[in-house]
Design an enzyme around this catalytic site. Structure first.
Site, PDB file in Angstrom:
ATOM      1  N   LYS A   1       0.843  -1.198   0.000  1.00 43.99           N
ATOM      2  CA  LYS A   1       0.000   0.000   0.000  1.00 43.99           C
ATOM      3  C   LYS A   1       0.881   1.252   0.000  1.00 43.99           C
ATOM      4  O   LYS A   1       1.827   1.336   0.777  1.00 43.99           O
ATOM      5  CB  LYS A   1      -0.841  -0.049   1.274  1.00 43.99           C
ATOM      6  CG  LYS A   1      -2.077   0.782   1.224  1.00 43.99           C
ATOM      7  CD  LYS A   1      -2.909   0.464   2.462  1.00 43.99           C
ATOM      8  CE  LYS A   1      -3.799   1.609   2.827  1.00 43.99           C
ATOM      9  NZ  LYS A   1      -4.531   1.346   4.052  1.00 43.99           N
TER      10      LYS A   1
ATOM     11  N   ILE B   1      -9.209  -2.874  -4.030  1.00 44.09           N
ATOM     12  CA  ILE B   1      -9.988  -2.537  -5.219  1.00 44.09           C
ATOM     13  C   ILE B   1      -9.668  -3.467  -6.394  1.00 44.09           C
ATOM     14  O   ILE B   1     -10.544  -3.888  -7.138  1.00 44.09           O
ATOM     15  CB  ILE B   1      -9.734  -1.062  -5.575  1.00 44.09           C
ATOM     16  CG1 ILE B   1     -10.847  -0.539  -6.459  1.00 44.09           C
ATOM     17  CG2 ILE B   1      -8.404  -0.839  -6.244  1.00 44.09           C
ATOM     18  CD1 ILE B   1     -10.968   0.946  -6.384  1.00 44.09           C
TER      19      ILE B   1
ATOM     20  N   GLY C   1      -9.370   1.547   3.787  1.00 42.59           N
ATOM     21  CA  GLY C   1      -8.274   1.177   2.892  1.00 42.59           C
ATOM     22  C   GLY C   1      -8.475   1.622   1.463  1.00 42.59           C
ATOM     23  O   GLY C   1      -8.907   2.726   1.199  1.00 42.59           O
ATOM     24  N   CYS C   2      -8.183   0.717   0.553  1.00 41.80           N
ATOM     25  CA  CYS C   2      -8.015   1.092  -0.839  1.00 41.80           C
ATOM     26  C   CYS C   2      -9.249   0.925  -1.708  1.00 41.80           C
ATOM     27  O   CYS C   2      -9.203   1.234  -2.872  1.00 41.80           O
ATOM     28  CB  CYS C   2      -6.908   0.259  -1.466  1.00 41.80           C
ATOM     29  SG  CYS C   2      -5.335   0.638  -0.768  1.00 41.80           S
ATOM     30  N   VAL C   3     -10.321   0.371  -1.214  1.00 40.55           N
ATOM     31  CA  VAL C   3     -11.463   0.151  -2.108  1.00 40.55           C
ATOM     32  C   VAL C   3     -12.078   1.479  -2.514  1.00 40.55           C
ATOM     33  O   VAL C   3     -12.183   2.361  -1.705  1.00 40.55           O
ATOM     34  CB  VAL C   3     -12.530  -0.723  -1.448  1.00 40.55           C
ATOM     35  CG1 VAL C   3     -13.749  -0.804  -2.364  1.00 40.55           C
ATOM     36  CG2 VAL C   3     -12.026  -2.104  -1.195  1.00 40.55           C
TER      37      VAL C   3
END
Lengths: 374, 105
Positions: free
Chosen positions: A337, B66, B103-105
């Site tokens: 990330k 994602i 997070g990344c979604v």
């Protein structure tokens, strides 16, 4: 500058002098000059850090700067417009852009250091503003964890040094990867730049995650007659010989030659002397991992040369697009990330990347680093 | 705490409209949440995404990345945005009754 702003002592100081003033431009727009004055007076910006905002229909190309002084301005939302490669805008397009900034924004246009164009507007005005921009042939994107706007130097459209058509390559990649610029689905941002020659006027190798640099694989071409004429016109031969970073230029007393083992195909002698022109065998060097950012374990870094020479035939950029796309997938699937490309490659190793991409690793540059990498 | 009304029952949501108690989610709640995100009709494709998100959340306790969402459902990110105009996080996860993703979604 409006009358009321006479009280803005710091801003007024920045108006003095003969050169162009950013304060004049800000003051002639609806930019809240009080915010800038506040920042100058306090010694730190009156804007807070920003973020990405959710505007249905616009997954990317929108953002906001928060305000520390909500009584002056609550927030400053902006649209980020993908700049055409090479940085050209016709007067007509510029007028349409200006009309858009006038109607939906603060009558102000910002050409950013990252090679995009921003209009400050409000969240409510964004969708209609983008419709108008689309009608003018422009589009938004390049915010958040996506592929950022591909920048390029002017290339052969305006420069004699261009070895490849940089804006054409940037436009090809921009069009092929338009969804990646408009839908943020990556672990981190990815910046890319295309420079027509190793002079790298866009500074791509140092600040872009991916840079595509026009290079020549054969040797610089020396025209002896032109060299003589250059010397007669006062050309500094001694200075020319001393300029070569690898001492590859050899003067025999009557002729100039290039040592093929030493020349690393930069542009120094070519820039200095019009009698020396770049070689004719031209292609693209792919450098990945450059960044200015201090975040990440590696800090600022120059990229890795993943492929030193990709030949280009008949302006066909498919091979580069395929490699670029394959790398983006590989990185996105394996990066941690918020891991920039440079930190990723240094963690997994360039050899692993090259192998995963199905390329042949040729380690002669490691065995003899001073030698010709081609 | 704000709430939405589903068939006479009040369902609490947070300040961003995400369901406060994921166990209260059902298909009628999904439809009500969808309307708050500009999705007027939940088609088969919407359900495919919603069901995948729920299944992943129930198994791992978080929303998927994602790219995982796209790969597992077979939809491109663009198609996800076409289905859920406010995106995978604010749109799809909300409708699927997941808490607000960090997070990344």
């Amino acid at each position: 500058m409006p009358e009321a702003s006479q009280k803005y002592t710091f801003c007024r100081t920045l108006l003095n002098g003969p050169s162009p003033s950013h304060v004049r431009e800000l003051g002639n727009s609806r930019y809240p000059l009080a915010m800038y004055e506040q920042g100058l007076a306090a010694g730190e910006s009156a804007y807070d850090h920003g973020g990405y905002i959710n505007i249905p229909e616009l997954p990317s190309g929108v953002g906001v700067r928060n305000s520390c002084r909500p009584e002056i301005i609550e927030e400053s939302a902006y649209l980020r417009i993908l700049q055409p490669a090479g940085g050209w805008l016709s007067a007509g397009t510029l007028e349409k852009l200006a009309a858009c900034a006038e109607t939906y924004g603060k009558s102000l246009i910002h050409f950013t250091s990252g090679g995009t164009i921003e209009i400050y507007t409000t969240r409510e005005q964004m969708v209609p503003a983008v419709r108008e921009l689309n009608a003018a042939g422009l589009d938004v994107g390049s915010t958040g964890n996506d592929l950022r706007c591909l920048t390029a130097c002017c290339g052969p459209a305006r420069c004699d040094a261009a070895l490849i058509d940089a804006p054409a390559l940037a436009t090809y990649l921009g069009q092929r990867f338009i969804d990646e610029q408009q839908y943020p689905g990556y672990p981190q941002k990815v910046k890319s730049g295309v420079s027509g020659c190793p002079n790298d006027c866009t500074r791509a190798m140092m600040q872009k995650d991916h840079s595509f640099i026009g290079v020549y694989r054969d040797l610089p071409q020396i025209n002896s007659e032109a060299l003589l004429a250059w010397q007669e016109a006062g050309g500094d031969l001694k200075g020319l010989l001393a300029s070569c970073p690898t001492e590859a230029l050899v003067w025999t007393g009557s002729t100039l030659a290039v040592d093929p083992q030493k020349c690393w195909h930069c542009m120094v002698c070519i820039n200095l002397c019009p009698a020396i022109r770049p070689g004719r065998e031209r292609g693209v060097a792919w450098v990945a991992g450059g960044k200015y950012g201090h975040r990440g374990p590696q800090g600022p870094m120059v990229g890795y040369v993943l492929v030193p020479f990709i030949p280009i035939k008949d302006n066909d950029y498919t091979t580069i697009g395929d490699l670029f796309g394959a790398f983006l997938e590989l990185w996105a699937d394996n990066a941690q990330k918020k891991e920039r490309v440079g930190d990723f490659i240094s963690r997994v190793g360039p050899l692993w990347v090259i192998k995963e991409l199905g390329l042949n690793a040729v380690p002669q540059i490691l065995i003899s680093p001073g030698r010709n990498g081609f | 705490m704000p709430a939405i009304n589903v068939g006479g029952i009040e369902i609490e949501v947070d300040e961003d409209g995400f369901i406060a108690d994921p166990s209260k989610w059902n298909e009628a709640v999904a439809k009500a949440l969808a309307e708050t995100e500009g999705v007027t009709e939940l088609t088969e494709n919407h359900w495919k995404v919603v069901n995948y998100l729920r299944q992943y959340y129930q198994q791992f306790g978080i929303a998927p990345m994602i790219r995982k969402l796209c790969k597992e459902t077979g939809f491109s990110l663009k198609e996800i945005y076409d289905l859920f105009p406010s995106g995978p996080a604010k749109g799809a996860c909300k409708i699927a009754g997941l808490p607000k993703p960090t997070g990344c979604v």
